[in-house]
Design a protein around this motif. Structure first.
Motif, PDB file in Angstrom:
ATOM      1  N   GLN A 304       0.764  -1.103   0.055  1.00  0.00           N
ATOM      2  CA  GLN A 304      -0.039  -0.035   0.085  1.00  0.00           C
ATOM      3  C   GLN A 304       0.882   1.231   0.107  1.00  0.00           C
ATOM      4  O   GLN A 304       0.221   2.198   0.178  1.00  0.00           O
ATOM      5  N   PHE A 305       2.191   1.065   0.019  1.00  0.00           N
ATOM      6  CA  PHE A 305       2.907   2.163   0.026  1.00  0.00           C
ATOM      7  C   PHE A 305       3.917   2.329  -1.397  1.00  0.00           C
ATOM      8  O   PHE A 305       5.127   2.470  -1.164  1.00  0.00           O
ATOM      9  N   GLU A 306       3.182   2.426  -2.176  1.00  0.00           N
ATOM     10  CA  GLU A 306       4.069   2.478  -3.695  1.00  0.00           C
ATOM     11  C   GLU A 306       4.517   3.643  -3.890  1.00  0.00           C
ATOM     12  O   GLU A 306       4.037   4.664  -3.333  1.00  0.00           O
ATOM     13  N   VAL A 307       5.531   3.825  -4.539  1.00  0.00           N
ATOM     14  CA  VAL A 307       6.266   5.050  -4.901  1.00  0.00           C
ATOM     15  C   VAL A 307       6.192   5.434  -6.280  1.00  0.00           C
ATOM     16  O   VAL A 307       6.607   4.549  -7.282  1.00  0.00           O
ATOM     17  N   ALA A 308       5.396   6.610  -6.720  1.00  0.00           N
ATOM     18  CA  ALA A 308       5.637   6.897  -8.245  1.00  0.00           C
ATOM     19  C   ALA A 308       6.852   7.408  -8.752  1.00  0.00           C
ATOM     20  O   ALA A 308       7.192   7.023  -9.807  1.00  0.00           O
ATOM     21  N   ALA A 309       7.547   7.969  -7.850  1.00  0.00           N
ATOM     22  CA  ALA A 309       8.877   8.570  -8.320  1.00  0.00           C
ATOM     23  C   ALA A 309       9.586   9.185  -7.208  1.00  0.00           C
ATOM     24  O   ALA A 309       9.098   9.459  -6.100  1.00  0.00           O
ATOM     25  N   ASP A 310      10.767   8.909  -7.463  1.00  0.00           N
ATOM     26  CA  ASP A 310      12.083   9.465  -6.185  1.00  0.00           C
ATOM     27  C   ASP A 310      12.826  10.551  -6.701  1.00  0.00           C
ATOM     28  O   ASP A 310      13.782   9.980  -7.790  1.00  0.00           O
TER      29      ASP A 310
END
Length: 338
Positions: A304-310
């Motif tokens: 539930q803690f996906e990252v779209a971009a860093d």
């Protein structure tokens, strides 16, 4: 150290700039210095930059945005419990103004060690989402003690990071929720995350009727909304006597307008909930429990803690542009490792 600063409030692309500033002074009693490695961008950051919180600039004339993130403790002051926090400890923190810098000084009580098996990208998302979500659940219980037991709580903008955390935390308490999102694509994405969660797109002409069917035809008791604007009139129409609309943001640029007569007749209440007041309004024991619950959810539900971009700290403008896109799936992070 590098830091993103503003000297006046306004549109982020016009008022934010990357500067080189002195490192924080050594920590005093009960303080720590943290080398910040990751922080999540969220709409509240940009609302502050745009001057919507009516806070003054500090006396030195500039402000470093951001109040939460994760990093490594570099130094501790006198009286800090070295058994839990010492140089080299990975920690999360909130709220400690100045997170959009490579280093910050914070009160030790607002810094929490994190387990080794909690990835940095998840840890950076913990507190900004957990604090407001858990404050909302407590506000709902104060307003309507049995909210979510028989009649679901409605989460507007249910695909947001906060709302997803809310969904998990509410279910762990045996509470039922229904989600609304602004598009059919968003509904499909959220339904894939929570297959048994009723999700309704407000783009559908009959979305209000769909919500009523999802609640068995019963008026809602509590609605949680980070949007505001013109939709509030529709949301209020779903509330029953003594219902509560809990606001935790104002993403819509439109003002709230609707006939007010029904508010008094049905004793409907509006209530604002702000994570910035967590320290002032929440006991130290409750704050510890909140952080422990956040860490537990991060470890048990990492999907539930996906990252779209860093983005690197120097690319903050690209990160902000990404945050404000109409469609994105996951958090936007700012990283630094110096």
């Amino acid at each position: 150290m590098k830091a993103i600063v503003l000297t006046r409030f306004g549109e982020p692309e016009k008022v934010l700039e990357l500067k080189t500033l002195p490192d924080p002074t050594p920590p005093g009693p009960g303080e720590v210095v943290v080398r910040v490695t990751k922080r999540q961008l969220h709409p509240g950051n940009l609302a502050m930059v745009r001057g919507k919180f009516n806070i003054p600039l500090p006396e030195d004339g500039f402000l470093i945005p951001g109040g939460d993130g994760m990093g490594i403790v570099e130094a501790v002051g006198e009286g800090v419990n070295s058994a839990s926090v010492k140089p080299g400890t990975r920690v999360i923190f909130n709220p400690s103004p100045g997170a959009w810098a490579e280093r910050l000084k914070a009160r030790a009580e607002l810094v929490t060690p994190i387990p080794d098996d909690l990835p940095d990208a998840i840890a950076a998302q913990m507190l900004p989402n957990a604090v407001i979500a858990l404050m909302l659940l407590r506000a709902a219980q104060r307003a309507v003690p049995d909210a979510g037991r028989e009649i679901p709580i409605l989460l507007n903008a249910a695909g947001s990071s906060v709302a997803r955390f809310l969904t998990i935390a509410a279910r762990s308490r045996g509470l039922n929720v229904v989600g609304t999102v602004r598009s059919s694509i968003g509904a499909e994405i959220l339904s894939a995350r929570f297959p048994d969660l009723p999700v309704i797109s407000t783009a559908d002409p009959d979305w209000l009727d769909q919500v009523r069917r999802a609640t068995g035809g019963r008026p809602l008791q509590v609605i949680m909304d980070p949007v505001g604007g013109a939709m509030v009139s529709d949301l209020v129409s779903l509330l029953g006597d003594g219902g509560a609309l809990l606001f935790y943001g104002g993403m819509s640029p439109e003002p709230i307008t609707f006939p007010s007569g029904g508010l008094a007749h049905h004793e409907i209440m509006f209530n604002g909930v702000s994570s910035s007041r967590w320290v002032q309004t929440t006991s130290a024991e409750q704050r510890r429990e909140d952080v422990a619950e956040a860490i537990g959810i991060g470890r048990t539900a990492p999907e539930q803690f996906e990252v779209a971009a860093d983005y690197d700290l120097a690319r903050f403008a690209d990160a902000i542009e990404h945050l404000e896109r109409a469609y994105r799936n996951g958090a936007i992070l700012l990283s630094s490792d110096s």
